[in-house]
Design a protein around this motif. Sequence first.
Motif, PDB file in Angstrom:
ATOM      1  N   ASP A   2       0.855  -1.183   0.000  1.00 18.45           N
ATOM      2  CA  ASP A   2       0.000   0.000   0.000  1.00 18.45           C
ATOM      3  C   ASP A   2       0.890   1.232   0.000  1.00 18.45           C
ATOM      4  N   VAL A   9      -0.119  -4.208   6.309  1.00 19.68           N
ATOM      5  CA  VAL A   9       0.666  -3.831   5.129  1.00 19.68           C
ATOM      6  C   VAL A   9       2.125  -4.171   5.388  1.00 19.68           C
ATOM      7  N   SER A  15       3.130   2.892  -6.549  1.00 25.46           N
ATOM      8  CA  SER A  15       2.975   1.916  -7.635  1.00 25.46           C
ATOM      9  C   SER A  15       3.759   2.273  -8.894  1.00 25.46           C
ATOM     10  N   CYS A  30      -4.661  -6.104  -8.359  1.00 22.61           N
ATOM     11  CA  CYS A  30      -4.717  -4.649  -8.254  1.00 22.61           C
ATOM     12  C   CYS A  30      -6.189  -4.235  -8.239  1.00 22.61           C
ATOM     13  N   VAL A  33      -7.250   0.566  -7.228  1.00 26.82           N
ATOM     14  CA  VAL A  33      -5.986   1.279  -7.097  1.00 26.82           C
ATOM     15  C   VAL A  33      -5.768   2.259  -8.250  1.00 26.82           C
TER      16      VAL A  33
END
Length: 164
Positions: A2, A9, A15, A30, A33
């Motif tokens: 994340d 997490v 990303s 995914c 997102v």
Amino acid sequence: MDLFKSGKVSVVADSSRLPFRSACLDFILCTAVLEHVVDLPATVREIKRCLVPGGEIYIDVPFLQPFHADPTDYRRYTLPGLQQLFKEYRCMDCGVSVGPFSGIAMILRKIPAAGIANPKLALAVEAAAGWATFWIKYLDRLFPSGQAMHKVASGVYFYGKLCY
């Protein structure tokens, strides 16, 4: 993984610069997102870079949904747009992930609070509207995900395989 550290997490990263070596992942999931990423082309490149040849992706994105900043919200996707974004992948399946009545329920929950300046009052009004309209989402079960349902869906998905 994340963008922020919370709960369970284990990897915190953006990303657009994934902290994995090239061709090391067999599968990338995914969900909800891509509408939030700042640099979409870089994120799509990173997904491809990290997958092994023959690796698979499952991408789930909103189409007809209200704005939902977390931390911000930039875009929506049609099913053909999602297929185009991942055109280098062989489509194994794609379609509706969230039906149209769920989208209607979300919008009806948000509308009454949208014009209220006081954040606490807006949240209370949204909660009351959500309580009054939550049942609408269950109408999705009455309408099968037919060929044209993606045109009015709240969310769409793409499941593909990276083929070089």
